[in-house]
Design a protein around this motif. Structure first.
Motif, PDB file in Angstrom:
ATOM      1  N   THR A   1       0.971  -1.068  -0.107  1.00 30.99           N
ATOM      2  CA  THR A   1      -0.011   0.004  -0.161  1.00 30.99           C
ATOM      3  C   THR A   1       0.880   1.134   0.012  1.00 30.99           C
ATOM      4  O   THR A   1       0.501   2.010  -0.591  1.00 30.99           O
ATOM      5  CB  THR A   1      -0.960  -0.025   1.251  1.00 30.99           C
ATOM      6  OG1 THR A   1      -1.810  -1.253   1.260  1.00 30.99           O
ATOM      7  CG2 THR A   1      -1.718   1.283   1.103  1.00 30.99           C
ATOM      8  N   ILE A   2       1.915   1.163   0.739  1.00 31.85           N
ATOM      9  CA  ILE A   2       2.930   2.234   0.800  1.00 31.85           C
ATOM     10  C   ILE A   2       4.281   1.739   0.536  1.00 31.85           C
ATOM     11  O   ILE A   2       4.884   0.819   1.453  1.00 31.85           O
ATOM     12  CB  ILE A   2       2.675   3.202   2.127  1.00 31.85           C
ATOM     13  CG1 ILE A   2       1.337   3.689   2.227  1.00 31.85           C
ATOM     14  CG2 ILE A   2       3.747   3.967   1.888  1.00 31.85           C
ATOM     15  CD1 ILE A   2       1.165   4.243   3.662  1.00 31.85           C
ATOM     16  N   LEU A   3       5.141   2.392  -0.307  1.00 38.19           N
ATOM     17  CA  LEU A   3       6.551   1.927  -0.420  1.00 38.19           C
ATOM     18  C   LEU A   3       7.280   3.151  -0.509  1.00 38.19           C
ATOM     19  O   LEU A   3       6.970   3.909  -1.549  1.00 38.19           O
ATOM     20  CB  LEU A   3       6.566   0.898  -1.596  1.00 38.19           C
ATOM     21  CG  LEU A   3       7.962   0.635  -1.972  1.00 38.19           C
ATOM     22  CD1 LEU A   3       8.511  -0.619  -0.983  1.00 38.19           C
ATOM     23  CD2 LEU A   3       7.882  -0.456  -3.424  1.00 38.19           C
ATOM     24  N   ALA A   4       8.510   3.154   0.246  1.00 41.86           N
ATOM     25  CA  ALA A   4       9.297   4.450   0.099  1.00 41.86           C
ATOM     26  C   ALA A   4      10.604   3.999   0.272  1.00 41.86           C
ATOM     27  O   ALA A   4      10.817   2.989   1.047  1.00 41.86           O
ATOM     28  CB  ALA A   4       8.928   5.373   1.140  1.00 41.86           C
ATOM     29  N   GLU A   5      11.411   5.037  -0.046  1.00 44.10           N
ATOM     30  CA  GLU A   5      12.961   4.686  -0.203  1.00 44.10           C
ATOM     31  C   GLU A   5      13.740   5.317   1.152  1.00 44.10           C
ATOM     32  O   GLU A   5      14.628   4.828   1.613  1.00 44.10           O
ATOM     33  CB  GLU A   5      13.680   5.223  -1.371  1.00 44.10           C
ATOM     34  CG  GLU A   5      13.436   4.333  -2.579  1.00 44.10           C
ATOM     35  CD  GLU A   5      14.037   4.651  -3.689  1.00 44.10           C
ATOM     36  OE1 GLU A   5      15.379   5.063  -3.566  1.00 44.10           O
ATOM     37  OE2 GLU A   5      13.423   4.597  -4.846  1.00 44.10           O
TER      38      GLU A   5
ATOM     39  N   SER B   1      -5.644   4.218  -2.766  1.00 42.89           N
ATOM     40  CA  SER B   1      -4.316   4.473  -3.305  1.00 42.89           C
ATOM     41  C   SER B   1      -3.092   3.721  -2.972  1.00 42.89           C
ATOM     42  O   SER B   1      -3.293   3.058  -1.910  1.00 42.89           O
ATOM     43  CB  SER B   1      -3.942   5.793  -3.143  1.00 42.89           C
ATOM     44  OG  SER B   1      -4.924   6.850  -3.512  1.00 42.89           O
ATOM     45  N   ARG B   2      -2.345   3.685  -3.795  1.00 39.95           N
ATOM     46  CA  ARG B   2      -0.862   2.981  -3.419  1.00 39.95           C
ATOM     47  C   ARG B   2      -0.078   4.115  -3.586  1.00 39.95           C
ATOM     48  O   ARG B   2      -0.226   5.045  -4.762  1.00 39.95           O
ATOM     49  CB  ARG B   2      -0.442   1.680  -4.397  1.00 39.95           C
ATOM     50  CG  ARG B   2      -1.209   0.722  -4.509  1.00 39.95           C
ATOM     51  CD  ARG B   2      -0.777  -0.647  -5.116  1.00 39.95           C
ATOM     52  NE  ARG B   2      -1.505  -1.618  -5.215  1.00 39.95           N
ATOM     53  CZ  ARG B   2      -1.842  -2.356  -4.170  1.00 39.95           C
ATOM     54  NH1 ARG B   2      -1.092  -2.421  -3.085  1.00 39.95           N
ATOM     55  NH2 ARG B   2      -2.637  -3.431  -4.493  1.00 39.95           N
ATOM     56  N   LEU B   3       0.846   4.387  -2.609  1.00 41.45           N
ATOM     57  CA  LEU B   3       1.726   5.525  -2.674  1.00 41.45           C
ATOM     58  C   LEU B   3       2.885   4.985  -2.557  1.00 41.45           C
ATOM     59  O   LEU B   3       3.483   4.334  -1.675  1.00 41.45           O
ATOM     60  CB  LEU B   3       1.516   6.201  -1.099  1.00 41.45           C
ATOM     61  CG  LEU B   3       0.061   6.753  -0.727  1.00 41.45           C
ATOM     62  CD1 LEU B   3       0.039   7.371   0.671  1.00 41.45           C
ATOM     63  CD2 LEU B   3      -0.610   7.639  -1.792  1.00 41.45           C
ATOM     64  N   LEU B   4       3.486   5.208  -3.699  1.00 40.33           N
ATOM     65  CA  LEU B   4       5.053   4.636  -3.949  1.00 40.33           C
ATOM     66  C   LEU B   4       5.964   5.787  -4.334  1.00 40.33           C
ATOM     67  O   LEU B   4       5.829   6.331  -5.500  1.00 40.33           O
ATOM     68  CB  LEU B   4       5.034   3.736  -5.534  1.00 40.33           C
ATOM     69  CG  LEU B   4       3.798   2.737  -5.211  1.00 40.33           C
ATOM     70  CD1 LEU B   4       3.620   1.892  -6.624  1.00 40.33           C
ATOM     71  CD2 LEU B   4       3.856   1.802  -3.879  1.00 40.33           C
ATOM     72  N   ALA B   5       6.937   5.756  -3.469  1.00 39.60           N
ATOM     73  CA  ALA B   5       7.574   7.334  -3.433  1.00 39.60           C
ATOM     74  C   ALA B   5       9.222   6.850  -3.376  1.00 39.60           C
ATOM     75  O   ALA B   5       9.636   5.912  -2.700  1.00 39.60           O
ATOM     76  CB  ALA B   5       7.318   8.055  -2.018  1.00 39.60           C
TER      77      ALA B   5
ATOM     78  N   VAL C   1      -5.358   5.321   4.461  1.00 42.03           N
ATOM     79  CA  VAL C   1      -4.861   4.697   3.068  1.00 42.03           C
ATOM     80  C   VAL C   1      -5.243   3.501   2.716  1.00 42.03           C
ATOM     81  O   VAL C   1      -5.137   2.534   3.810  1.00 42.03           O
ATOM     82  CB  VAL C   1      -3.433   5.051   2.702  1.00 42.03           C
ATOM     83  CG1 VAL C   1      -2.997   4.403   1.529  1.00 42.03           C
ATOM     84  CG2 VAL C   1      -2.817   6.308   3.128  1.00 42.03           C
ATOM     85  N   THR C   2      -6.124   2.830   1.937  1.00 42.57           N
ATOM     86  CA  THR C   2      -6.447   1.605   1.497  1.00 42.57           C
ATOM     87  C   THR C   2      -6.140   1.348   0.194  1.00 42.57           C
ATOM     88  O   THR C   2      -6.297   2.192  -0.579  1.00 42.57           O
ATOM     89  CB  THR C   2      -7.942   1.445   1.661  1.00 42.57           C
ATOM     90  OG1 THR C   2      -8.396   1.746   3.097  1.00 42.57           O
ATOM     91  CG2 THR C   2      -8.390   0.136   1.235  1.00 42.57           C
ATOM     92  N   ALA C   3      -5.449   0.251   0.005  1.00 39.39           N
ATOM     93  CA  ALA C   3      -4.962  -0.175  -1.333  1.00 39.39           C
ATOM     94  C   ALA C   3      -6.138  -0.317  -2.289  1.00 39.39           C
ATOM     95  O   ALA C   3      -7.141  -1.194  -1.944  1.00 39.39           O
ATOM     96  CB  ALA C   3      -4.085  -1.429  -1.081  1.00 39.39           C
ATOM     97  N   PRO C   4      -6.067   0.280  -3.520  1.00 40.28           N
ATOM     98  CA  PRO C   4      -7.225  -0.071  -4.306  1.00 40.28           C
ATOM     99  C   PRO C   4      -7.261  -1.482  -5.051  1.00 40.28           C
ATOM    100  O   PRO C   4      -6.290  -2.208  -4.883  1.00 40.28           O
ATOM    101  CB  PRO C   4      -6.904   0.749  -5.533  1.00 40.28           C
ATOM    102  CG  PRO C   4      -5.592   0.939  -5.521  1.00 40.28           C
ATOM    103  CD  PRO C   4      -5.380   1.144  -3.993  1.00 40.28           C
ATOM    104  N   SER C   5      -8.418  -2.361  -5.163  1.00 45.65           N
ATOM    105  CA  SER C   5      -8.424  -3.312  -5.935  1.00 45.65           C
ATOM    106  C   SER C   5      -8.546  -3.382  -7.404  1.00 45.65           C
ATOM    107  O   SER C   5      -8.775  -2.491  -7.791  1.00 45.65           O
ATOM    108  CB  SER C   5      -9.640  -4.200  -5.248  1.00 45.65           C
ATOM    109  OG  SER C   5     -10.909  -3.680  -5.708  1.00 45.65           O
TER     110      SER C   5
END
Length: 243
Positions: free
Chosen positions: A34-38, A224-228, A239-243
């Protein structure tokens, strides 16, 4: 054969239905989060996250505000704010190599989405798109984009959208993105070369691929997915990951 850069007005057949929009962006294993960040994921609690979150190549110390508890296996941690697990590059194997692949897949998806050509819409509204209804297609702005009032993303469940933003993306406080006609958030990609900011009590729809930071202010929500590629900062957000 149509390439990934075909003009969005063309039709493709998905499951026997005619679909409008560009070929979908493949998130690879980055789509598992759902959230991925560096460089970190922070929260001013309480936030509510549905789905796993992860940081890499940085370690777990960069996940702040979660009060996480490391599992006995050492492979993940848990938090009362997250329905799902929390992962970091300094956890036990196989987490580090798994996250390395996910970060690489995020970069590949970003490169794919920014590299699409022949947009159907160019510099729509000169970057001021509040109040508009956005139909399927490839959109490109050579400027920042500001959403100062509610927008509607309208299309069928098989349609796709890619929004390329060269600059910042700012969603005003209490501004909502609304889906209509069966449109699915999983088929909407916002790819942004600078920061993404959602004002307090705003609502987002879609996958957000950010070159820099993604910030959700107090009371904001996201399907959403939040990918930063840097930091995701939340302030009592949902925040909820979309299907």
């Amino acid at each position: 054969m149509l390439s990934n850069t075909f003009i969005p007005a063309f039709l493709t057949l998905l499951g026997g239905a005619a679909a409008l929009g560009p070929a979908a962006v493949n998130l690879g294993t980055a789509g598992n989060y759902t959230i991925l960040a560096e460089t970190g994921i922070t929260t001013v609690p309480p936030s509510v996250i549905t789905g796993p979150i992860a940081v890499s190549p940085i370690g777990a110390a960069a996940m702040t505000g979660w009060s996480q508890t490391l599992d006995s296996s050492g492979k993940f941690s848990t938090s009362t704010q997250v329905t799902g697990d929390l992962f970091a590059a300094d956890y036990a194997n196989p987490t580090p190599p798994t996250l390395t692949i996910a970060i690489a897949d995020m970069g590949t998806a970003y490169g794919d989405a920014t590299g699409r050509t022949s947009p159907n819409f160019t510099n729509l509204g000169s970057g001021l798109i509040g109040g508009l209804t956005l139909t399927p297609g490839l959109y490109n702005w050579a400027t920042a984009v500001s959403i100062g009032s509610d927008i509607t993303i309208s299309g069928a469940a098989t349609d796709t959208w890619i929004f390329q933003v060269t600059g910042t993306l700012t969603v005003g406080s209490a501004v909502r993105m609304t889906l209509s006609g069966g449109a699915r958030a999983a088929n909407i990609v916002w790819v942004v070369t600078d920061s993404i900011t959602a004002g307090s009590t705003s609502h987002l729809e879609g996958v957000f691929l950010g070159k820099t930071s993604i910030t959700l202010d107090t009371g904001s929500t996201a399907n959403s997915r939040l990918l930063a590629q840097t930091l995701v900062a939340l302030q009592s957000a949902t925040v909820t990951a979309p299907s």
